[in-house]
Design an enzyme around this catalytic site. Structure first.
Site, PDB file in Angstrom:
ATOM      1  CB  CYS A 238      -0.955   0.004   1.188  1.00 29.83           C
ATOM      2  SG  CYS A 238      -0.180  -0.226   2.791  1.00 29.83           S
ATOM      3  CG  HIS A 334      -4.338   0.704   4.212  1.00 28.82           C
ATOM      4  ND1 HIS A 334      -3.672  -0.028   3.255  1.00 28.82           N
ATOM      5  CD2 HIS A 334      -5.374   1.310   3.568  1.00 28.82           C
ATOM      6  CE1 HIS A 334      -4.284   0.117   2.090  1.00 28.82           C
ATOM      7  NE2 HIS A 334      -5.320   0.938   2.259  1.00 28.82           N
ATOM      8  CG  ASN A 355      -8.149   2.174   0.330  1.00 31.54           C
ATOM      9  OD1 ASN A 355      -7.045   1.651   0.162  1.00 31.54           O
ATOM     10  ND2 ASN A 355      -9.088   1.611   1.068  1.00 31.54           N
TER      11      ASN A 355
END
Length: 388
Positions: A238, A334, A355
């Site tokens: 991520c 994250h 995201n």
């Protein structure tokens, strides 16, 4: 950055054909829209609190318009469909209320998600938070005339039709639990399609509203060249996706890719060790320094004004989040990217976020440091790295 797998969640959908005249309140005139086919969603309890309905009706158009402007869409008219809930296999709701946002063609463009405040939420003005994203809108639009069930497991969201065949319609980058079976089935005798109450998702609940005035008056600020060039798959990268997206935007290039970033920082890892490796804030800062940037670590969420100023100056911001539900496992931490910010016509300030799991952007209350994401989890925005 890792997390545990969420339990299977099911959204039972029943699609039926119906013809309904729809009033379009644009320019103070009523215009009949085309006949619509309805998407009906099974729910256990149709009761939606009045303040939830009022919040959705009052604010949805401003939130939607902010995303329309971010996407450079033209002015349009929208209305809300009937709200629905998402249920686990035990038929208990996930606690959220979902309102589809319909365009004048009868398709769902966005989903409004209204959630009760969680313990670590930094804002205190309301019992609920509101966020808007595309979420499951594409999946809902593809099955207008069928009975289906939507399930989610470690790989994403599935549509199960009446012939019991499953199709993956929305991928999420969750690593499959080694202890779980590769093929997960619906529990016998507990099929959520047995729920009797329904809500017609594509049946408008009010007149269409034009965002013409809102579009002209609403302030929206975006990293000029931010684009979604790639999304995160079944890996722990991520931070690599976040940094690549921000550098591609601020340098106005296409040369950065998540895998290459991760390989640069972890050249000696192979196989699954490389696939599921993550990055520390120190590694993220180091990589930015090698690319000619001078990133700074801020041990909190950035304020609306900070986002506004940094974005105007073409400086990207990485979000570092910690999962509220569990601090263990895959994606317990994250990274996400700040795309920009907007001030809604009611004075509400929001931050626009990407995201890496998603193909679209989402809105976030600028005073709320808990971010709901597309798999149902929440992340507390505890730190920021800015200056990309």
């Amino acid at each position: 950055m890792k997390r545990n797998f969420p339990k299977l969640i099911a959204l039972s959908l029943i699609f039926s054909l119906s013809i309904t005249p729809i009033a379009n309140a644009e320019s103070n005139s009523n215009i009949k829209a085309k006949d619509k086919r309805h998407v009906q969603v099974n729910v256990e309890d149709k009761s939606v609190p009045t303040d939830v309905r009022n919040l959705a009706q009052k604010d949805y158009l401003s939130y939607v318009t902010s995303l329309d402007k971010i996407y450079n869409k033209e002015k349009a008219s929208y209305t809300l469909g009937e709200p629905f809930k998402i249920y686990k296999f035990n038929k208990k709701s996930d606690g959220n209320y979902y309102f589809p946002v319909l365009n004048t063609e009868g398709n769902i463009d966005y989903i409004v998600t209204i959630s009760p405040k969680v313990t670590k939420d930094s804002s205190s003005s309301s019992k609920y938070t509101i966020n808007v994203s595309s979420f499951l809108s594409k999946a809902l639009n593809e099955y207008k005339d069928q009975q289906i069930t939507i399930l989610t497991n470690s790989k994403g969201y599935y549509v199960v039709t009446q012939n019991h065949k499953a199709k993956l319609v929305l991928k999420t980058p969750r690593l499959e639990d080694k202890k779980a079976k590769k093929t997960e089935s619906i529990p016998t005798g507990n099929n959520v399609t047995q729920l009797k109450q329904k809500a017609s998702v594509t049946m408008p609940t009010s007149q269409f509203k034009s965002n013409n005035y809102t579009y002209n008056e609403q302030y929206v600020n975006k990293l000029e060249n931010f684009k979604i060039r790639e999304t995160q798959g079944n890996n722990g990268w991520c931070a690599g996706y976040t940094m690549s997206a921000l550098l591609n935007a601020t340098y106005n290039t296409n040369k950065y890719h998540a895998e290459a970033v991760m390989r640069f920082l972890h050249p000696n890892l192979q196989g699954q060790q490389f696939q599921f490796t993550g990055l520390t804030p120190r590694e993220m800062i180091y990589f930015e320094q090698t690319q000619g940037r001078s990133p700074q670590l801020l041990n909190r969420m950035t304020t609306y004004n900070e986002v506004d100023n940094l974005t105007k100056n073409n400086k990207g911001i990485a979000i570092l989040g910690s999962r509220v539900e569990s601090r263990n496992g895959m994606h317990a931490g994250h990274a996400m990217a700040v795309v920009g910010n907007a001030k809604l016509n009611n004075g509400q300030e929001v931050i626009i976020i990407w995201n890496p799991w998603d193909n679209g952007f989402m809105t976030q209350d600028a005073k709320n440091n808990v971010i709901p994401v597309s798999n149902g989890d929440h992340y507390q925005w505890y730190s920021s790295i800015y200056g990309y």
